[in-house]
Design an enzyme around this catalytic site. Structure first.
Site, PDB file in Angstrom:
ATOM      1  N   SER A   1      66.310  71.854  60.907  1.00  0.00           N
ATOM      2  CA  SER A   1      66.058  72.530  62.175  1.00  0.00           C
ATOM      3  C   SER A   1      64.576  72.520  62.531  1.00  0.00           C
ATOM      4  O   SER A   1      63.711  72.750  61.676  1.00  0.00           O
ATOM      5  CB  SER A   1      66.556  73.982  62.062  1.00  0.00           C
TER       6      SER A   1
ATOM      7  N   SER B   1      62.697  72.583  56.697  1.00  0.00           N
ATOM      8  CA  SER B   1      63.590  71.429  56.787  1.00  0.00           C
ATOM      9  C   SER B   1      63.145  70.308  55.855  1.00  0.00           C
ATOM     10  O   SER B   1      63.996  69.631  55.252  1.00  0.00           O
ATOM     11  CB  SER B   1      63.689  70.931  58.229  1.00  0.00           C
TER      12      SER B   1
ATOM     13  N   HIS C   1      64.355  75.457  58.308  1.00  0.00           N
ATOM     14  CA  HIS C   1      63.766  75.480  59.648  1.00  0.00           C
ATOM     15  C   HIS C   1      62.297  75.097  59.573  1.00  0.00           C
ATOM     16  O   HIS C   1      61.543  75.646  58.763  1.00  0.00           O
ATOM     17  CB  HIS C   1      63.895  76.858  60.290  1.00  0.00           C
ATOM     18  N   SER C   2      61.878  74.154  60.421  1.00  0.00           N
ATOM     19  CA  SER C   2      60.493  73.720  60.530  1.00  0.00           C
ATOM     20  C   SER C   2      60.010  73.211  59.165  1.00  0.00           C
ATOM     21  O   SER C   2      60.594  72.268  58.626  1.00  0.00           O
ATOM     22  CB  SER C   2      59.634  74.875  61.072  1.00  0.00           C
ATOM     23  N   MET C   3      58.981  73.798  58.576  1.00  0.00           N
ATOM     24  CA  MET C   3      58.565  73.375  57.241  1.00  0.00           C
ATOM     25  C   MET C   3      59.732  73.384  56.272  1.00  0.00           C
ATOM     26  O   MET C   3      59.864  72.506  55.411  1.00  0.00           O
ATOM     27  CB  MET C   3      57.449  74.279  56.708  1.00  0.00           C
TER      28      MET C   3
END
Length: 265
Positions: free
Chosen positions: A124, A101, A97-99
């Site tokens: 994500s 990903s 998720h975010s970083m």
């Protein structure tokens, strides 16, 4: 590559619930400032389908005394070294998720270069890896970073008001933002494994057109799943996100060599 030790694996990997014999694994990579425990609820929900492995970055929780890498590629190198035996042992799906990903993406690149084949990458809350992040959050003072976190609504407001907590975690958060905002990836970095991009429909950090760029980074299948919500849509939409992952994990298969290790196609 030097073989990682069991101690290194234990340092980087958290497995909260036992998995069924022969099950695959879902390796989860947290967001900037996040920790492995963010994925505890997901682990509980998916325990019957797969072993959920949550990556614990340095600089937080039980690793708060360790320096945090401020470079995505350095972090991916460290994760891959520590987890390679685990990644080679059973079918592996990656979720970030975010970083997380782009850390997951870089780990997938290392897997494929090493002859291992991720089953799928779930990316994500971020645009494709070749979309540069040009922000300057990492250059702000502590109050400026806290304001950024507060605006994303992913950190408990009580914790953001706790000076002792902030003093402990701020070095890791600043390093994470430095890593995110200085990461660069060329458009020619392409995985063979399929990619699913997940996003909130009102996420200011992941505009729709930037999320679509993930499709350019795989020679396999690509799909985009949108959910109601902002950057941390996966908290409010936990049931729906979990269902997407469960369906994948239950049906996922991958090629194995005679030794039982997964090989790239």
């Amino acid at each position: 590559m030097t073989t990682a030790t069991a101690a290194e694996d234990a340092l980087w990997a958290r497995t909260y619930h036992p998995a069924p014999a022969g099950a695959g694994q879902l390796v989860c990579f947290p967001h900037a400032g996040g920790s492995a425990s963010f994925f505890y609820p997901l682990s509980a929900e998916l325990a019957a389908a797969a072993e959920v492995v949550a990556v614990q970055y340095p600089g937080r929780q039980d690793r708060h005394g360790e320096p945090t890498p401020s470079d995505i590629n350095v972090l991916a190198d460290l994760v891959y070294r520590a987890l390679r035996p685990r990644l080679a042992a059973r079918p592996t799906t990656l979720f970030g998720h975010s970083m997380g990903s782009v850390v997951a993406f870089e780990v997938a690149r290392r897997m494929e270069a090493d002859g291992l084949a991720p089953v799928r990458l779930f990316a994500s809350g971020r645009g494709g890896p070749s979309v540069p992040r040009t922000g300057t959050v990492h250059l702000r003072d502590d109050a400026g970073i806290v304001a950024e976190l507060d605006g994303l609504a992913g950190t408990d407001a009580v914790l953001l008001a706790d000076e002792d907590f902030l003093r402990m975690v701020m070095p890791a958060i600043r390093a994470d933002y430095t890593a995110v905002e200085t990461y660069r990836c060329g458009p020619d970095a392409v995985l063979r494994c399929p990619i699913t991009a997940l996003t909130g429909d009102s996420d200011p950090k992941a505009p729709h057109e930037e999320v679509l760029v993930w499709g350019r980074h795989t020679s396999g299948d690509f799909e985009l799943r949108r959910f109601p919500g902002g950057h941390f849509y996966l908290v409010d939409e936990a049931d729906a996100v979990t269902d997407v992952l469960r369906r994948h994990l239950v049906t996922a298969t991958t090629a194995t060599d005679p030794a039982g290790q997964r090989t790239a196609p």
